[in-house]
Design a protein around this motif. Structure first.
Motif, PDB file in Angstrom:
ATOM      1  N   GLN A 166      -7.763   1.404  -7.751  1.00 29.27           N
ATOM      2  CA  GLN A 166      -7.413   0.524  -6.645  1.00 29.27           C
ATOM      3  C   GLN A 166      -5.991   0.758  -6.157  1.00 29.27           C
ATOM      4  O   GLN A 166      -5.066   0.911  -6.944  1.00 29.27           O
ATOM      5  N   ILE A 167      -5.837   0.770  -4.842  1.00 28.98           N
ATOM      6  CA  ILE A 167      -4.522   0.883  -4.209  1.00 28.98           C
ATOM      7  C   ILE A 167      -4.198  -0.448  -3.547  1.00 28.98           C
ATOM      8  O   ILE A 167      -5.013  -0.997  -2.804  1.00 28.98           O
ATOM      9  N   ASP A 168      -3.024  -0.973  -3.833  1.00 27.80           N
ATOM     10  CA  ASP A 168      -2.587  -2.239  -3.239  1.00 27.80           C
ATOM     11  C   ASP A 168      -1.920  -1.939  -1.903  1.00 27.80           C
ATOM     12  O   ASP A 168      -0.848  -1.333  -1.843  1.00 27.80           O
ATOM     13  N   ASN A 169      -2.560  -2.381  -0.814  1.00 28.70           N
ATOM     14  CA  ASN A 169      -2.035  -2.130   0.523  1.00 28.70           C
ATOM     15  C   ASN A 169      -1.438  -3.382   1.160  1.00 28.70           C
ATOM     16  O   ASN A 169      -1.230  -3.425   2.372  1.00 28.70           O
ATOM     17  N   THR A 170      -1.182  -4.402   0.342  1.00 30.11           N
ATOM     18  CA  THR A 170      -0.689  -5.656   0.910  1.00 30.11           C
ATOM     19  C   THR A 170       0.758  -5.568   1.367  1.00 30.11           C
ATOM     20  O   THR A 170       1.169  -6.285   2.276  1.00 30.11           O
ATOM     21  N   GLY A 171       1.532  -4.688   0.760  1.00 28.17           N
ATOM     22  CA  GLY A 171       2.936  -4.539   1.146  1.00 28.17           C
ATOM     23  C   GLY A 171       3.115  -3.441   2.184  1.00 28.17           C
ATOM     24  O   GLY A 171       2.154  -2.846   2.672  1.00 28.17           O
TER      25      GLY A 171
END
Length: 289
Positions: A166-171
């Motif tokens: 999983q890649i966190d793209n929230t930032g």
């Protein structure tokens, strides 16, 4: 009296004109000078020789192409190829590896230094950690990026559907946490960048952490199988390599660890001793995790 004007009226007949387009799913529209669309069937239409027509070919993701022509028996087939308007940029703009969850902090040195044309890297963290962070930045905002586990990555952090992490793209900066499998100090991943037009580029990264904690060893049993054979069973808290020697009772505990040793596992290990002489023995051993 003025001289008469001579006009030529061509024989009434029709031409069948075909249009072969690439990609095949592109839409073709043929219009006469009044703007009326000419019906097409299977890429062909019926036109009047000598009349002027405009053909327009279009498809989403491609540049529209327009062609003006006079219907003639000399040309009854047109081949038209559209040029893609989608980006083929599948490069990384930048790649960071860090020990911090904050962008720009705890950055580790990449070897070799990052360049979009270099596809294999490694980074080392001088200590023990459960995970390291990857910060992949694509060159084209329309490109997509995924990270795939190749080895040493904790299985529960990998998607069961496509085997990606999983890649966190929230930032403002996408980040991927690469967790190490228990007692594994090297992880390998593939960073896959896919451009808008499906062009793909793969980058490979090996991540290392240092094992600074001594392994916990627990003797289990020592058994004399026969006069010349014996077995030593011990447990280790992590995998590594062990060294041992057999001495007489009261012998030296000094062990030569200059060689490769024997590979040990996290769990139960068995040392089989052979060609023993009679009498009580000692079997000191050394474990290197």
């Amino acid at each position: 009296m003025e001289s008469p004007v001579h006009l030529e009226l061509q024989e009434y007949k029709l031409l069948t004109v075909s249009f072969v387009v690439t990609p095949a799913q592109a839409q073709v529209v043929v219009q006469d000078d009044t703007g009326k669309a000419v019906p097409l069937e299977n890429g062909s239409c019926t036109l009047f020789p000598g009349n002027h027509y405009t053909v327009t070919v279009y498809l989403e993701g491609y540049y529209t192409k327009t062609l003006d022509f006079i219907a003639s028996e000399e040309t009854t087939r047109f081949e038209i190829t559209l040029e893609s308007s989608r980006s083929s940029d599948s490069a990384l703009k930048q790649l960071y590896v860090s020990s911090s969850d904050k962008y720009g902090k705890g950055i580790l040195k990449l070897s070799p230094a990052f360049s979009s044309g270099v596809f294999d890297y490694q980074a080392v963290y001088e200590g023990e950690r459960s995970y390291l962070n990857l910060w992949p930045q694509v060159s084209d905002p329309k490109a997509t990026v995924k990270v795939y586990a190749l080895g040493g990555v904790k299985g529960s952090t990998v998607s069961k559907e496509d085997e990606s992490i999983q890649i966190d793209n929230t930032g403002s900066h996408p980040v991927c946490k690469v967790y190490f499998e228990k007692q594994i100090f090297e992880a390998a991943v593939r960073i896959s960048v896919t451009a808008e037009d499906e062009t793909r580029t793969d980058y490979f990264v090996k991540l290392y952490i240092k094992d600074t904690t001594a392994p916990v060893l627990k003797p289990v049993s020592v058994s004399r199988i026969s006069q010349q054979k014996a077995s030593v069973i011990f447990k280790s808290g992590e995998k590594g390599r062990y060294y041992y020697k057999v001495t007489e009772k009261g012998g030296s505990d000094q062990i030569d660890t200059s060689g490769k040793g024997t590979e040990g596992i996290a769990g139960t290990n068995i040392i089989t001793l052979k060609k023993l002489s009679a009498g009580e023995k000692r079997n000191p051993y050394y474990y290197e995790g």
